[in-house]
Enzyme design. Structure first.
Site, mmCIF file in Angstrom:
data_model
loop_
_atom_site.group_PDB
_atom_site.id
_atom_site.type_symbol
_atom_site.label_atom_id
_atom_site.label_comp_id
_atom_site.label_asym_id
_atom_site.label_seq_id
_atom_site.Cartn_x
_atom_site.Cartn_y
_atom_site.Cartn_z
ATOM 1 N N THR A 102 0.858 -1.178 0.000
ATOM 2 C CA THR A 102 0.000 0.000 0.000
ATOM 3 C C THR A 102 0.891 1.223 0.000
ATOM 4 O O THR A 102 1.522 1.547 1.007
ATOM 5 C CB THR A 102 -0.910 0.006 1.244
ATOM 6 O OG1 THR A 102 -1.690 -1.182 1.269
ATOM 7 C CG2 THR A 102 -1.836 1.210 1.229
ATOM 8 N N LYS A 178 -7.656 0.281 -2.147
ATOM 9 C CA LYS A 178 -7.004 -0.056 -0.880
ATOM 10 C C LYS A 178 -6.995 1.149 0.063
ATOM 11 O O LYS A 178 -7.115 0.993 1.282
ATOM 12 C CB LYS A 178 -5.577 -0.545 -1.133
ATOM 13 C CG LYS A 178 -4.855 -1.020 0.132
ATOM 14 C CD LYS A 178 -5.527 -2.224 0.761
ATOM 15 C CE LYS A 178 -4.897 -2.595 2.104
ATOM 16 N NZ LYS A 178 -3.495 -3.033 1.992
ATOM 17 N N LYS A 250 1.337 5.174 8.538
ATOM 18 C CA LYS A 250 1.581 5.370 7.104
ATOM 19 C C LYS A 250 0.283 5.347 6.311
ATOM 20 O O LYS A 250 0.016 6.254 5.497
ATOM 21 C CB LYS A 250 2.506 4.267 6.578
ATOM 22 C CG LYS A 250 2.635 4.229 5.041
ATOM 23 C CD LYS A 250 3.487 3.085 4.576
ATOM 24 C CE LYS A 250 2.833 1.729 4.713
ATOM 25 N NZ LYS A 250 1.802 1.492 3.670
#
Length: 302
Positions: A102, A178, A250
């Site tokens: 990702t 995602k 993140k």
């Protein structure tokens, strides 16, 4: 791009961390696998799992039809592909790079275009499920890729996934979905932590609370999956690290950036991001993400 043979492709896995290693081990049961990681200990574990260890990323990728890249962020992606020790010059025309990480939508289209100039495909295939499910081939994988590139990578992806969803033909489509997925996951984990912390302070039996919540409208996958680990997170040794908290730092940063780029207010996601940032600031970044409960309640009610 001329597709490489789709049957029994030679596969390289670059990045043998928490997800890369179990994926490589799973694939080694079916395909010829070469792996590389900068940590010698991970290479040793890979060898024990039937993965041929390589001395460099380029060595692992040489002759591979499918190269799975499991990196932390877009900077590492650019480095492994185009850096001084990058792999792009050793990949044959018709090979495909499968991005399993990702990294967000920014720059993915540019990476795909740069690879396409060399006759190399990019399959944007971020995944969810964690290390245990990766080893079992039980991952959720969402894909954005041209059909010709996907046809090369499909046998590999199908070995890893119990659910493989093609969301579009553009590199970046997988990252986009995602990102939406991580918004929900990040919010659900943070909300579950606050709910269980409140239940604890109200003097409820937490095992019974979890059972009751999962039987009703408040149920969620993250509550059921992370809830028991949140109770362990209060112990001195903490919960087993299955998904590091700093990964959600993140990922929620990616969510926030995407929302701002789209001109979309996302206050709930922003609040969840702050929870992970605060927990990381308290030294919990390398802990399991269930440790976010310690932000609301540092210890269990005595």
């Amino acid at each position: 791009m001329t597709p490489a043979p789709a049957s029994d492709p030679t596969v390289a896995v670059l990045g043998l961390g928490a997800m890369g290693l179990p994926m490589a081990a799973r694939l080694a049961e079916t395909f010829a696998i070469r792996g590389f990681d900068i940590a010698p200990a991970r290479l040793e574990l890979a060898a024990e799992a039937g993965v041929a260890p390589a001395g460099s990323a380029a060595e692992a990728a040489t002759g591979a039809q499918v190269v799975l890249v499991a990196v932390r962020d877009s900077v590492q992606l650019g480095d492994v592909l185009f850096g001084d020790a990058g792999i792009v010059d050793v990949l044959a025309e018709g090979a495909v790079v499968v991005l399993t990480s990702t990294v967000g939508t920014d720059g993915v289209a540019d990476v795909a275009a740069s690879l396409a100039e060399r006759g190399i495909g990019l399959v944007d295939a971020p995944l969810s499920g964690g290390p245990v499910r990766a080893r079992q081939g039980d991952l959720l994988i969402v894909v954005g890729a041209r059909p010709d590139a996907l046809s090369v990578a499909r046998p590999v992806l199908e070995r890893l996934a119990s659910t493989l969803t093609v969301v579009g033909e553009r590199a970046g489509d997988g990252q986009a979905l995602k990102t939406v997925n991580q918004l929900l996951c990040g919010v659900h984990i943070a909300a579950a932590a606050e709910a269980l912390a409140l239940a604890d302070r109200l003097g409820l039996d937490l095992d019974r609370t979890l059972e009751a919540l999962q039987a009703g409208a408040a149920a969620s996958f993250m509550l059921g999956n992370r809830g028991p680990r949140m109770l362990q997170a209060w112990d001195d040794e903490g919960a087993e690290v299955l998904s590091r908290l700093d990964i959600f730092v993140k990922d929620m940063g990616i969510v926030g950036s995407a929302a701002r780029s789209a001109g979309l207010p996302a206050p709930v996601a922003a609040a969840a991001e702050q929870s992970y940032l605060l927990a990381q600031a308290q030294g919990l970044g390398e802990s399991d993400d269930s440790a976010v409960i310690r932000l609301s309640a540092p210890s269990r009610r005595g």
